[in-house]
Write a protein that holds these residues in place. Structure first.
Motif, PDB file in Angstrom:
ATOM      1  N   PRO A  71       0.823  -1.220   0.000  1.00 29.30           N
ATOM      2  CA  PRO A  71       0.000   0.000   0.000  1.00 29.30           C
ATOM      3  C   PRO A  71       0.856   1.269   0.000  1.00 29.30           C
ATOM      4  O   PRO A  71       0.334   2.349  -0.223  1.00 29.30           O
ATOM      5  CB  PRO A  71      -0.809  -0.125   1.293  1.00 29.30           C
ATOM      6  CG  PRO A  71      -0.065  -1.075   2.148  1.00 29.30           C
ATOM      7  CD  PRO A  71       0.718  -1.983   1.244  1.00 29.30           C
ATOM      8  N   ALA A  72       2.154   1.114   0.223  1.00 26.94           N
ATOM      9  CA  ALA A  72       3.045   2.280   0.258  1.00 26.94           C
ATOM     10  C   ALA A  72       3.666   2.599  -1.104  1.00 26.94           C
ATOM     11  O   ALA A  72       4.639   3.337  -1.177  1.00 26.94           O
ATOM     12  CB  ALA A  72       4.149   2.074   1.297  1.00 26.94           C
ATOM     13  N   VAL A  73       3.119   2.037  -2.180  1.00 28.91           N
ATOM     14  CA  VAL A  73       3.558   2.452  -3.510  1.00 28.91           C
ATOM     15  C   VAL A  73       2.341   2.748  -4.381  1.00 28.91           C
ATOM     16  O   VAL A  73       1.277   2.163  -4.198  1.00 28.91           O
ATOM     17  CB  VAL A  73       4.432   1.395  -4.247  1.00 28.91           C
ATOM     18  CG1 VAL A  73       5.770   1.210  -3.583  1.00 28.91           C
ATOM     19  CG2 VAL A  73       3.712   0.083  -4.388  1.00 28.91           C
ATOM     20  N   GLY A  97      11.387  11.516  -6.329  1.00 32.89           N
ATOM     21  CA  GLY A  97      10.905  10.393  -5.533  1.00 32.89           C
ATOM     22  C   GLY A  97      11.429   9.079  -6.088  1.00 32.89           C
ATOM     23  O   GLY A  97      11.907   9.010  -7.218  1.00 32.89           O
ATOM     24  N   PHE A 168       7.235   5.158  -4.965  1.00 30.86           N
ATOM     25  CA  PHE A 168       7.094   5.015  -3.521  1.00 30.86           C
ATOM     26  C   PHE A 168       6.310   6.187  -2.944  1.00 30.86           C
ATOM     27  O   PHE A 168       6.470   7.335  -3.369  1.00 30.86           O
ATOM     28  CB  PHE A 168       8.482   4.938  -2.874  1.00 30.86           C
ATOM     29  CG  PHE A 168       8.451   4.417  -1.473  1.00 30.86           C
ATOM     30  CD1 PHE A 168       8.287   3.067  -1.222  1.00 30.86           C
ATOM     31  CD2 PHE A 168       8.578   5.284  -0.399  1.00 30.86           C
ATOM     32  CE1 PHE A 168       8.249   2.581   0.071  1.00 30.86           C
ATOM     33  CE2 PHE A 168       8.536   4.809   0.907  1.00 30.86           C
ATOM     34  CZ  PHE A 168       8.374   3.456   1.139  1.00 30.86           C
ATOM     35  N   VAL A 169       5.431   5.885  -1.985  1.00 30.40           N
ATOM     36  CA  VAL A 169       4.635   6.910  -1.308  1.00 30.40           C
ATOM     37  C   VAL A 169       5.140   6.980   0.129  1.00 30.40           C
ATOM     38  O   VAL A 169       4.722   6.192   0.970  1.00 30.40           O
ATOM     39  CB  VAL A 169       3.132   6.553  -1.333  1.00 30.40           C
ATOM     40  CG1 VAL A 169       2.317   7.652  -0.676  1.00 30.40           C
ATOM     41  CG2 VAL A 169       2.654   6.301  -2.752  1.00 30.40           C
ATOM     42  N   PRO A 170       6.050   7.901   0.431  1.00 31.10           N
ATOM     43  CA  PRO A 170       6.635   7.922   1.778  1.00 31.10           C
ATOM     44  C   PRO A 170       5.613   8.248   2.863  1.00 31.10           C
ATOM     45  O   PRO A 170       5.683   7.701   3.955  1.00 31.10           O
ATOM     46  CB  PRO A 170       7.732   8.982   1.700  1.00 31.10           C
ATOM     47  CG  PRO A 170       7.640   9.621   0.375  1.00 31.10           C
ATOM     48  CD  PRO A 170       6.660   8.889  -0.467  1.00 31.10           C
ATOM     49  N   PHE A 171       4.671   9.160   2.563  1.00 36.75           N
ATOM     50  CA  PHE A 171       3.600   9.512   3.491  1.00 36.75           C
ATOM     51  C   PHE A 171       2.285   9.374   2.749  1.00 36.75           C
ATOM     52  O   PHE A 171       2.230   9.658   1.559  1.00 36.75           O
ATOM     53  CB  PHE A 171       3.717  10.972   3.947  1.00 36.75           C
ATOM     54  CG  PHE A 171       5.057  11.332   4.485  1.00 36.75           C
ATOM     55  CD1 PHE A 171       5.366  11.117   5.823  1.00 36.75           C
ATOM     56  CD2 PHE A 171       6.022  11.882   3.652  1.00 36.75           C
ATOM     57  CE1 PHE A 171       6.612  11.441   6.318  1.00 36.75           C
ATOM     58  CE2 PHE A 171       7.272  12.207   4.144  1.00 36.75           C
ATOM     59  CZ  PHE A 171       7.565  11.981   5.483  1.00 36.75           C
ATOM     60  N   PRO A 172       1.217   9.000   3.458  1.00 33.65           N
ATOM     61  CA  PRO A 172      -0.073   8.882   2.759  1.00 33.65           C
ATOM     62  C   PRO A 172      -0.445  10.160   2.010  1.00 33.65           C
ATOM     63  O   PRO A 172      -1.036  10.099   0.931  1.00 33.65           O
ATOM     64  CB  PRO A 172      -1.061   8.594   3.892  1.00 33.65           C
ATOM     65  CG  PRO A 172      -0.235   7.959   4.960  1.00 33.65           C
ATOM     66  CD  PRO A 172       1.128   8.572   4.866  1.00 33.65           C
TER      67      PRO A 172
ATOM     68  N   THR B 126       6.081   3.270   6.584  1.00 33.54           N
ATOM     69  CA  THR B 126       7.248   3.430   5.725  1.00 33.54           C
ATOM     70  C   THR B 126       8.377   4.013   6.571  1.00 33.54           C
ATOM     71  O   THR B 126       8.141   4.574   7.646  1.00 33.54           O
ATOM     72  CB  THR B 126       6.978   4.384   4.544  1.00 33.54           C
ATOM     73  OG1 THR B 126       6.890   5.713   5.055  1.00 33.54           O
ATOM     74  CG2 THR B 126       5.700   4.026   3.814  1.00 33.54           C
ATOM     75  N   ALA B 128       9.896   6.584   6.113  1.00 34.43           N
ATOM     76  CA  ALA B 128       9.835   8.043   6.190  1.00 34.43           C
ATOM     77  C   ALA B 128       8.854   8.521   7.248  1.00 34.43           C
ATOM     78  O   ALA B 128       9.040   9.584   7.833  1.00 34.43           O
ATOM     79  CB  ALA B 128       9.452   8.614   4.832  1.00 34.43           C
TER      80      ALA B 128
END
Lengths: 221, 192
Positions: A71-73, A97, A168-172, B126, B128
């Motif tokens: 879910p983090a990508v 990113g 990659f999605v570092p934060f929602p 993550t 981060a």
């Protein structure tokens, strides 16, 4: 038929059954990547056309396209069918990113993988080709041109497959930005045929195509 | 009994047996060829072209997309550091080292890879977004009920798996051995 004969016959049948079972097992394992009805290609193929970049919906409970999807990508993909032409993937990965690309055949073989770090200043200029298509491209270049080409040419071991692009999605809250990085790329089917190249008009110099891309070789349409 | 009928029956029985054996073998989880380090399992070959036929068949069957080697590495934990199956009725603390990578993500999934719905809509962390101590270390608490700090809801009905993905990592098994201390520990606390 004596008792010994009966036992021998039964043993032979058992041996036969085990032999057939072993054969079927090996065959099933080897054919599975080509026949499995629910593999990753079968899950993605209905979502997009050949040579079209499709952004996958966010992985959420109950509506996951792919099991174990992170879910983090943010992910997108381009299907290719080299019988219809080579796949040309290009664009700019601005933003810095983490973006990864993997090139996969329909039967699930990964034939190339890379990250944005492997690009030149974030510029993607990638061809997925058959050997014949690569030869056709190269046939019309002289040696200087080949040396200066910045594009990446990848020969696919199978005719069909897909390129998976993951950001990659570092934060929602950064999801929209990561999805925009994927959406900034584009895929296209580019027919490359050797015969047309050979019989075509005289060699062109560096020219501008409708896609706005600098080309230093002859392209057949 | 007619000899041809016998042959046909034997062939049929063999085919059934072969398919049943294939099915049973492919349900074996996780993948066939891999490395264990503490609670973690990694199949480094799954990201390369020379994947063994069994692992390929298994991926084709589940529809899973393994990370390509250049993209990163994926570690799966089904047990805690003491070797007990991860259970949503218990509390776990995940802490320790993560091998060097540009980013990593930790995801909690039900067996089979489905995300578990929870009101917090939190399915993982993550590298981060994680809250760290002053020295850079971190702890993730996995439990059903809300916890302060990095809380990962264990929202599956029974057991669960953890997936640790290292993106753009320098970790390479061809030259070095994987040590359990290089990966996070998963320590079980109280159970309901």
């Amino acid at each position: 038929m004596s008792a010994v004969d009966r036992i021998l016959t039964a043993a032979l049948y058992m041996l036969g059954i085990v032999f057939v079972a072993g054969f079927v097992h090996i065959l099933a394992i080897l054919l599975m990547p080509y026949l499995a009805p629910n593999d990753s290609f079968a899950r993605l193929a209905p979502l997009g056309k050949i040579g079209e970049l499709v952004l996958l919906p966010r992985a959420e409970p109950g509506q996951q396209m792919i099991p174990f999807a992170d879910p983090a990508v943010a992910q997108g993909f381009c299907l290719f069918d080299l019988d219809k032409g080579s796949l040309y993937l290009h664009g700019n990965l601005a933003g810095g990113g983490l973006v990864t690309l993997s090139f996969r055949t329909r039967s699930g073989r990964i034939f190339y993988g890379m990250t944005d770090k492997a690009t030149q200043h974030g510029t993607l200029d990638i061809w997925v080709l058959t050997i014949a298509q690569r030869t056709a491209l190269e046939a019309d270049e002289d040696e200087d041109e080949q040396g200066s080409l910045r594009e990446l040419r990848i020969v696919a071991p199978e005719k069909t497959g897909f390129v998976l692009i993951s950001a990659f999605v570092p934060f929602p809250s950064a999801r929209a930005q990561s999805e925009a990085q994927i959406a900034a790329l584009s895929c296209a089917v580019e027919p490359v045929e050797q015969s047309e190249l050979r019989d075509g008009p005289a060699k062109t110099s560096v020219g501008q195509l409708s896609t706005g891309r600098q080309v230093s070789y002859l392209r057949a349409n | 009994l007619n000899i041809f009928l016998r042959f046909a029956l034997a062939g049929f029985a063999g085919t059934l047996l072969g398919l049943a054996a294939t099915n049973a073998l492919l349900q074996k989880s996780p993948a066939f060829a891999g490395i264990r380090a503490g609670p973690w399992f990694v199949a480094p070959k799954s990201g390369s072209a020379d994947l063994d036929p069994y692992s390929r068949a298994q991926l084709a069957r589940t529809g899973e997309i393994a990370l390509a080697h250049a993209e990163g590495l994926s570690f799966l934990a089904r047990n805690d550091s003491d070797g007990h199956r991860l259970d949503a009725h218990c509390t776990y603390v995940l802490s320790g080292q993560v091998p060097e990578s540009r980013y990593w993500s930790l995801t909690l999934v039900a067996p089979g890879g489905a995300l578990a719905d929870n009101p917090a809509r939190r399915y993982g962390f993550t590298s981060a977004e994680i809250v760290r101590a002053a020295d850079g270390s971190f702890e993730i608490t996995i439990s059903r009920n809300a916890r302060p700090g990095n809380w990962l809801p264990a929202a599956t009905p029974q057991t669960f798996d953890l997936v640790l993905r290292l993106y753009d990592t320098l970790l390479d098994f061809s030259t070095s051995k994987l040590d359990a201390s290089a990966l996070p520990r998963i320590v079980k606390g109280a159970c309901e």
